[in-house]
Structures are given as structure tokens and as C-alpha cells.
Design a protein around this motif. Sequence first.
Motif, PDB file in Angstrom:
ATOM      1  N   THR A 191       0.840  -1.195   0.000  1.00  0.00           N
ATOM      2  CA  THR A 191       0.000   0.000   0.000  1.00  0.00           C
ATOM      3  C   THR A 191       0.876   1.247   0.000  1.00  0.00           C
ATOM      4  OG1 THR A 191      -0.134   0.114   2.419  1.00  0.00           O
ATOM      5  CG2 THR A 191      -1.815  -1.180   1.281  1.00  0.00           C
ATOM      6  N   TYR A 192       0.351   2.315  -0.573  1.00  0.00           N
ATOM      7  CA  TYR A 192       1.068   3.586  -0.656  1.00  0.00           C
ATOM      8  C   TYR A 192       0.064   4.709  -0.446  1.00  0.00           C
ATOM      9  CZ  TYR A 192       4.082   0.338  -3.182  1.00  0.00           C
ATOM     10  OH  TYR A 192       4.825  -0.754  -3.544  1.00  0.00           O
ATOM     11  N   LEU A 193       0.589   5.864  -0.056  1.00  0.00           N
ATOM     12  CA  LEU A 193      -0.217   7.071   0.079  1.00  0.00           C
ATOM     13  C   LEU A 193       0.366   8.168  -0.793  1.00  0.00           C
ATOM     14  CD1 LEU A 193      -0.664   7.059   3.960  1.00  0.00           C
ATOM     15  CD2 LEU A 193      -2.544   6.927   2.320  1.00  0.00           C
ATOM     16  N   ALA A 200      -5.130   6.550  -1.204  1.00  0.00           N
ATOM     17  CA  ALA A 200      -4.331   5.348  -0.981  1.00  0.00           C
ATOM     18  C   ALA A 200      -4.440   4.472  -2.216  1.00  0.00           C
ATOM     19  CB  ALA A 200      -4.821   4.597   0.247  1.00  0.00           C
ATOM     20  N   PHE A 201      -3.359   3.847  -2.549  1.00  0.00           N
ATOM     21  CA  PHE A 201      -3.388   2.922  -3.676  1.00  0.00           C
ATOM     22  C   PHE A 201      -2.426   1.792  -3.381  1.00  0.00           C
ATOM     23  CE2 PHE A 201      -0.204   6.112  -4.455  1.00  0.00           C
ATOM     24  CZ  PHE A 201       0.862   5.457  -5.057  1.00  0.00           C
ATOM     25  N   GLY A 202      -2.519   0.741  -4.165  1.00  0.00           N
ATOM     26  CA  GLY A 202      -1.651  -0.393  -3.913  1.00  0.00           C
ATOM     27  C   GLY A 202      -1.974  -1.563  -4.811  1.00  0.00           C
ATOM     28  N   GLU A 203      -1.450  -2.719  -4.389  1.00  0.00           N
ATOM     29  CA  GLU A 203      -1.572  -3.920  -5.201  1.00  0.00           C
ATOM     30  C   GLU A 203      -1.656  -5.136  -4.292  1.00  0.00           C
ATOM     31  OE1 GLU A 203       0.935  -6.049  -8.865  1.00  0.00           O
ATOM     32  OE2 GLU A 203       1.937  -4.676  -7.472  1.00  0.00           O
ATOM     33  N   VAL A 204      -2.588  -6.009  -4.598  1.00  0.00           N
ATOM     34  CA  VAL A 204      -2.667  -7.317  -3.952  1.00  0.00           C
ATOM     35  C   VAL A 204      -2.278  -8.362  -4.980  1.00  0.00           C
ATOM     36  CG1 VAL A 204      -4.195  -9.045  -2.927  1.00  0.00           C
ATOM     37  CG2 VAL A 204      -4.418  -6.640  -2.279  1.00  0.00           C
ATOM     38  N   ASN A 235      -7.531 -15.139 -14.154  1.00  0.00           N
ATOM     39  CA  ASN A 235      -6.229 -15.811 -14.250  1.00  0.00           C
ATOM     40  C   ASN A 235      -5.051 -14.868 -14.004  1.00  0.00           C
ATOM     41  OD1 ASN A 235      -7.733 -18.080 -15.049  1.00  0.00           O
ATOM     42  ND2 ASN A 235      -7.602 -17.454 -17.192  1.00  0.00           N
ATOM     43  N   GLY A 236      -5.275 -13.813 -13.232  1.00  0.00           N
ATOM     44  CA  GLY A 236      -4.217 -12.837 -12.984  1.00  0.00           C
ATOM     45  C   GLY A 236      -3.569 -13.035 -11.632  1.00  0.00           C
ATOM     46  N   ASP A 237      -2.335 -12.566 -11.507  1.00  0.00           N
ATOM     47  CA  ASP A 237      -1.635 -12.715 -10.240  1.00  0.00           C
ATOM     48  C   ASP A 237      -1.613 -11.432  -9.433  1.00  0.00           C
ATOM     49  OD1 ASP A 237       0.082 -11.195 -11.711  1.00  0.00           O
ATOM     50  OD2 ASP A 237       1.779 -12.561 -11.595  1.00  0.00           O
ATOM     51  N   SER A 238      -2.287 -10.365  -9.917  1.00  0.00           N
ATOM     52  CA  SER A 238      -2.294  -9.117  -9.155  1.00  0.00           C
ATOM     53  C   SER A 238      -3.540  -8.299  -9.474  1.00  0.00           C
ATOM     54  CB  SER A 238      -1.043  -8.290  -9.451  1.00  0.00           C
ATOM     55  OG  SER A 238      -1.021  -7.869 -10.794  1.00  0.00           O
ATOM     56  N   ILE A 239      -3.981  -7.545  -8.463  1.00  0.00           N
ATOM     57  CA  ILE A 239      -5.099  -6.614  -8.617  1.00  0.00           C
ATOM     58  C   ILE A 239      -4.673  -5.277  -8.020  1.00  0.00           C
ATOM     59  CG2 ILE A 239      -7.493  -6.093  -8.017  1.00  0.00           C
ATOM     60  CD1 ILE A 239      -8.001  -9.078  -7.778  1.00  0.00           C
ATOM     61  N   HIS A 240      -4.736  -4.221  -8.812  1.00  0.00           N
ATOM     62  CA  HIS A 240      -4.413  -2.880  -8.343  1.00  0.00           C
ATOM     63  C   HIS A 240      -5.680  -2.219  -7.794  1.00  0.00           C
ATOM     64  CE1 HIS A 240      -0.311  -2.711 -10.061  1.00  0.00           C
ATOM     65  NE2 HIS A 240      -0.818  -3.578 -10.933  1.00  0.00           N
ATOM     66  N   PHE A 262     -10.012  -6.412   3.801  1.00  0.00           N
ATOM     67  CA  PHE A 262      -9.711  -6.879   2.454  1.00  0.00           C
ATOM     68  C   PHE A 262     -10.188  -8.324   2.338  1.00  0.00           C
ATOM     69  CE2 PHE A 262      -7.086  -3.265   2.880  1.00  0.00           C
ATOM     70  CZ  PHE A 262      -6.642  -2.860   1.629  1.00  0.00           C
ATOM     71  N   ASN A 263     -11.014  -8.583   1.338  1.00  0.00           N
ATOM     72  CA  ASN A 263     -11.467  -9.944   1.075  1.00  0.00           C
ATOM     73  C   ASN A 263     -10.984 -10.348  -0.305  1.00  0.00           C
ATOM     74  OD1 ASN A 263     -13.450 -12.011  -0.133  1.00  0.00           O
ATOM     75  ND2 ASN A 263     -13.897 -12.092   2.060  1.00  0.00           N
ATOM     76  N   LEU A 264     -10.098 -11.337  -0.339  1.00  0.00           N
ATOM     77  CA  LEU A 264      -9.565 -11.855  -1.600  1.00  0.00           C
ATOM     78  C   LEU A 264     -10.095 -13.272  -1.792  1.00  0.00           C
ATOM     79  CD1 LEU A 264      -7.591 -11.624  -4.029  1.00  0.00           C
ATOM     80  CD2 LEU A 264      -5.819 -12.554  -2.526  1.00  0.00           C
ATOM     81  N   SER A 265     -10.884 -13.475  -2.825  1.00  0.00           N
ATOM     82  CA  SER A 265     -11.463 -14.793  -3.080  1.00  0.00           C
ATOM     83  C   SER A 265     -11.098 -15.265  -4.476  1.00  0.00           C
ATOM     84  CB  SER A 265     -12.986 -14.757  -2.918  1.00  0.00           C
ATOM     85  OG  SER A 265     -13.565 -13.883  -3.873  1.00  0.00           O
ATOM     86  N   VAL A 266     -11.057 -16.582  -4.632  1.00  0.00           N
ATOM     87  CA  VAL A 266     -10.764 -17.190  -5.929  1.00  0.00           C
ATOM     88  C   VAL A 266     -11.895 -18.154  -6.267  1.00  0.00           C
ATOM     89  CG1 VAL A 266      -9.155 -18.582  -7.270  1.00  0.00           C
ATOM     90  CG2 VAL A 266      -8.279 -16.980  -5.543  1.00  0.00           C
ATOM     91  N   ALA A 267     -12.473 -17.962  -7.454  1.00  0.00           N
ATOM     92  CA  ALA A 267     -13.562 -18.823  -7.922  1.00  0.00           C
ATOM     93  C   ALA A 267     -13.079 -19.674  -9.089  1.00  0.00           C
ATOM     94  CB  ALA A 267     -14.758 -17.987  -8.344  1.00  0.00           C
ATOM     95  N   VAL A 268     -13.466 -20.931  -9.083  1.00  0.00           N
ATOM     96  CA  VAL A 268     -13.182 -21.859 -10.173  1.00  0.00           C
ATOM     97  C   VAL A 268     -14.516 -22.405 -10.660  1.00  0.00           C
ATOM     98  CG1 VAL A 268     -12.022 -23.994 -10.852  1.00  0.00           C
ATOM     99  CG2 VAL A 268     -10.933 -22.450  -9.193  1.00  0.00           C
ATOM    100  N   ASN A 269     -14.741 -22.274 -11.964  1.00  0.00           N
ATOM    101  CA  ASN A 269     -16.017 -22.697 -12.561  1.00  0.00           C
ATOM    102  C   ASN A 269     -17.211 -22.028 -11.870  1.00  0.00           C
ATOM    103  OD1 ASN A 269     -14.656 -24.442 -14.350  1.00  0.00           O
ATOM    104  ND2 ASN A 269     -14.641 -26.079 -12.799  1.00  0.00           N
ATOM    105  N   GLY A 270     -17.012 -20.780 -11.496  1.00  0.00           N
ATOM    106  CA  GLY A 270     -18.096 -19.996 -10.932  1.00  0.00           C
ATOM    107  C   GLY A 270     -18.358 -20.204  -9.456  1.00  0.00           C
TER     108      GLY A 270
END
Length: 727
Positions: A191-193, A200-204, A235-240, A262-270
Motif C-alpha cells: 500500500t502507498y499514500l 491510498a493505492f496499492g496492489e494485492v 487468471n491474474g496474479d495481481s489486482i491494483h 480486504f477480502n480476496l477470493s478465488v472462484a473456479v467454474n463460478g
Amino acid sequence: MENIFLKLDWKVGDCGIDNHTPECMIAATVPGNIQCDFAREYNYKDVNVGDNFHQYDWMEDKYFLYQAKLPNIGNGERMIFKSLGIDYEYEILVNNESIYHYEGMFRKVQLDITEYLTGDDTLGVLIYPIPRVDNPKYYGELNRTHASQSCKPAVSYGWDFHPTLVVRGIWEETGVIITDCGYLDDWNIDTYLTDDYIKAFGEVTLDYKGAESYTATLTITSPDGETVFTASKENGDSIHFEVNEPKLWWPNGYGEQPLYSFNLSVAVNGEIADSVCFKRGFRKFELVPYEGSWDEPIIFPCPAPKAPLTFKINGKPIFIQGSNWVCPKIFTGTLTKEDYDIQLKWVKKANMNLVRSWGGAIVNKESFFELCDKYGILVWQEFPLGCNYYGASKKYLATLKNESEAIIKRVKKHTCLALWCGGNELFMQWSMMTMQEKALRLLDSQCYLLDPETPFIPTSPISDFVHGDYRFRNPDGRDIMQMMNGFVTSGYNEMGCGGAADMETIRYVIPEDELDRFETGTAWETHHGINAWMKESHLYWDTIESYFGAPLNLEQVVEYSRLMQSIGYQYIYEEARRQSPRCSMVLNWCLNEPWPSVSNNNILDYKGEPKPAYFAICNALRPSMPSVRYPKFDYSKGDTIKLETWWLNQLSSDVKGKLTLKVNFDGKDTVLKEIELNETALDKNCKLFDAEYVLNSAKQQLFTVTAEFVSCNGEQTVSQYTMLYRV
């Protein structure tokens, strides 16, 4: 389906020094430590009493095997072994086949073990003997030198607050994941300011294994429950991400600690397959020179300027007031969130804003950092190097690289992380390391590559950060007041003052037949009553008798010891504050202890309860208060005490009211000066006036100086100082 994490039913057995098959297996607690399992099974004596810790000596050079039956999995499912930490060197076995080897205790392990399964499967974790240096000079003698070629915390090899007891075992959450669609192996957040702090901005980033096609979704919720950002990526490895007008996170005493979810979830086949939820605050840390340092005159020959050692947080210089954090328990595998919470609440209540996580001890579990995030307690995090020369063997450097990477990646996710440090006292005579040691150059590079926004220093003490003294009175005769008054520095990273445990604890840990034997070879020595540090006692019986007379019984010595610790710590903290902005930090050695000492520098005892000195520090760290500087502790008839009265202020508000300075000597109050305070400079400490008092004869040994302030609305603030008259 969503992934399932399963805990296992573990047993552990002794494999001997030759790594043979255990003759029997006993029930094991995971997370935990092997020593605890054997103590429970065979009814060991209380480890806190006498020298009972020697019951575990037989375990040091033996292998131990954990085993657990694995559940069956269905068609298309996979099994992932997951452990957040195993201590220290170990192998993972499936059906007695070794599939993984690692040295270290801080690296998370996630292994796909599906290909090794047959349908009736056993998981094993083989724990190696404790690390020792390969040098005949040290064979048979356990001391911290044996930790000098490993990342095993040196404290467990014996310290002046810790017995020689090197624990091992599965010390963090461990089990298996059942999945049919992959799993989230790891994630990271940066995270950055902006310079004006309005965005604030950043990358997960994420590392997802086991599925070629997936959708990652990040949702950020404000502390008020409002969704402030959401986005998905295929199919990405980062989210800004970006958050407008973020609520800033501040250290304890300087503002609130808003944490965004922060909620990071991964869905496969919906369908959701895996997810992680975590909290993060927005803040900016800098390490800068103290105010006015660039204006100091240059005198040739000219050395380099003092290192930048003042914290600036969200653009504001912060005075750091806190403590040194050591292991809360000997058996680190038994540490719980509740254990951390008890002690960190005391930190917050004292108006402290930082703990130095000392390099001789462990890097704490996740719940420690979560609580520091919540309570606004900054963490100075050291790597597991302490008071040794850590050489540059390829094996050690490879281990250090792996362990430091794991530590950095885990801890940097937390808002509270303020500083990385290579380790404790590495540039001292007993360690003899320098800036050019490969271990420290490696750690510097690791921090820069993996966490460039967090400051790094190679060791403590360094440059203008100092350690010591740890006694109320130095052997040269100066007491703590004289030492502090005669010295100014950028930061007191360790300042100590010994104080006895209460009599209940002393009677608990010292066997009854040794209670009156204050001598070498008894539990008094084992529990650091004598020969604890530099062959001295943290009880300082001789110093106490020189002040208060002899003979004194144990109860009297304990009473005076606890009084002197309170007086000493009160002065250390207040004088450091008076030296601001040149001084930017004061930390006592130390906050806590993992094992009951009869006397030590800690302010919380082994149960997590405060000693009297804790409350003296609380008074010394009130945000806005009167304060008195005085020359020394003890005086004689005819002496003149010169008193400087100050106002210490960390609040953005004026101070208005009446301030009275008075002395209570031999039971009689004398007012020395009274003034009206109309205002003080915002966020500043200032000297108000000088006063003097001449001592006449008295019958009482102890007398007090009191600065009493009554505000315009009638609120009272009192600072009191106890001194000694030699009758």
C-alpha cells in the motif's frame, strides 16, 4: 467445492540419537512443543521451580517423530499438507517416505502429497536434534554460541531471563487441505499514500496453484462497513486498487487505528474455491534525522552525520515510547492470541506506541501482529540474530535467506510493522560483526527487494541508538539520574533497572530449603537472583544496603528493590522525553519474561501481571504532565537540591492552570514555587523554572518532591518523585 482444512490427531515418539523407530508413541498437542507432550505423559515436575528445567536435557540430541493417520480423499480430489511453522530442522514423510526437508521454523509449508497416497496413509514429521556449532571447543556446553550458525533463536540456549531449554516441535497450525480445484498458496499486499494523503493505492498479488482457469476478486470495506473498492481479474496474479480520502492509521496516543477489511477470493467454474480475509490500515513510515540536525555546525575533521533515527508517521514526527518484547513463554508452541492480548493491552494502557521484537527471540505468531495492528502498537522487528558472530558459511547463508524471506513476506502484510533490524548487539565486543558481514548484507538486500518501503538498520545499538545501563547505580557510583542527566542521544533502545518479583513468586520458585541460601549453586542463581548479568545480581542487595542500611531481611530487600525499579524507570522515561527532539525514542529492557526470575528488568511478570514499576512508567508517559529533573537519588544534611520543573506535552492543546512545586521532608510540606500556566507550545516539551531546596536534619530516610497542576476546570495532574536522605 470450497477447500476444507482438517486438523489431525497427532502422536509423537522418541527416535533416539540414531534416529531409530520409536518404541512407543504418546499423544501430542499440535500446535505445541515436544517437551510439553513428554511432561504431560510422564508427570514432570513444574518447570518454573528450582532447576526442574533440566528434566528436558535428555531431549536435546535426539530425533523425534510425529505421526498422524491421513483421511481418505475422493476421485478428483487432492490433499495438501499445510503447516505455518515447524521448529526447527525437519523432514516430512508420507508412509515413511521422506518427501521434503527444511531447516528453520518460520517458513510456511504447503505440499501437494496426493501422488504419495495409497488409501491407508500415515503422515510423519521427523524433528532433528537441536542445532549445535560443529566445534569441539563447545561440545557438551550449551550456550548461545550454538545458535550462531542457525536461525534458531539464541535465547533458548540460556539468558539472564530464560533457562537453557531448547524447545522443538510443530509450533504453528498444521493439517491438510482437501481440494478439487486448487488452493491459494500465498498472497501479498503493498500500500502507498499520495504526498497529500488524500488517496491510498496499492496492489494485492496472489499465487494460486492447481487450476489453470480461475477468477480472483478483491473487495475492500472501510471501517464503517462501506465497500470502497471491488474488482475481479481472470487468471491474474495481481489486482491494483485505489481508495479515496482514506482514514489514516496512527500509533497509540497519536490518533485512531482504522483498519480496512480486504477480502480476496478465488472462484473456479463460478464457485468460490479459496479465500482469505485480512485487515490493513493506511499509513506511511519514514526514518528521518532529528529536528535541527542539518543545522548543526560542521567541525573538521568531520565525521558522518548521525544516522536518521526519528520516526515520521504520516508526515508527523513521533516520539517513540515503548518496551522490548521477549518470548512470553518458554514453550513457544503453546502461545495463544489470549497470551499476547493480556500483555499487549498493558502496553496500550501505558500509552506506549512501540515494542522492539528482540532478535534473540522468536518472530511472533500471526495473532501478535494482528493485535498490534488493532491497538496501534508499532513493531520494530529483528531477525533471529542475537549477541553472536554469525559467519558466512554457505549453509547458514542459505538458511538465513530462506527464513528471512518467509519472515518478511509474512510480517510486511501488517500495518504495525515500522522497522526491520538485522539483530541484537551484533557490533558489540561479544559479537564482533561489522557492516561488511555477508549475513547483514543479505538481510539488507532481502528487505530492499521484498519490502523497500520499510526502513532497515543492521543492528541495535547503532550510531546514536544506545543500550544500557541496566542498574540503578553503576559501579563507578553514578545512579540512574546522574547517568541520564549527563547524556543525550537519539534513542534509548534498551535502558534497564532491576526489580524483584513479589514474595509469592520468590517462594514459589525457590525451594524452601534454599530460601535463606543466597549463594552460587542454588535456585537463586538459576532464577537470576545472583550472577545474572555481568556476574551481578538483578536484585542488587549490596546497593540497597548501601542506601538503606544493613542488615536487611529478604522481605525488606524485595520492597526496596521494587521501589528503586519504579523510581529508576520513572526517571528514565521522563528524562528521555525531556531530551526530545534530539532524543526520539525510549524503550526499557524489558517488558515481559517467559519464566519467573526472582529479580529482573521486566515490568510484567511471567504471569503477565504488572510490577509496581509498570505503573510508574504509566505515570511517566501521560500525554500532558508536569515533570521534574533532579540531580541524583541520595542526599545528606546540608545538600542543596537543584530542581528543574518541566511540562511534557504530546497533545495538540494548550495547558492553562496553576502549577505548584513542593517538597515533603521529614513529614513537613514546603512550597518552593507556584506559577500560573497560560499556555504551552503545541506538541512540545518545555522547561518552566528552576528551584532549590536545602536539606536540614531529618529522622525519615525517604522524602518526596511533588509537581501538582490544577487546570482551570479543576482537574488535577500530579507527578511525585521519591528521594533518599541519609540519616
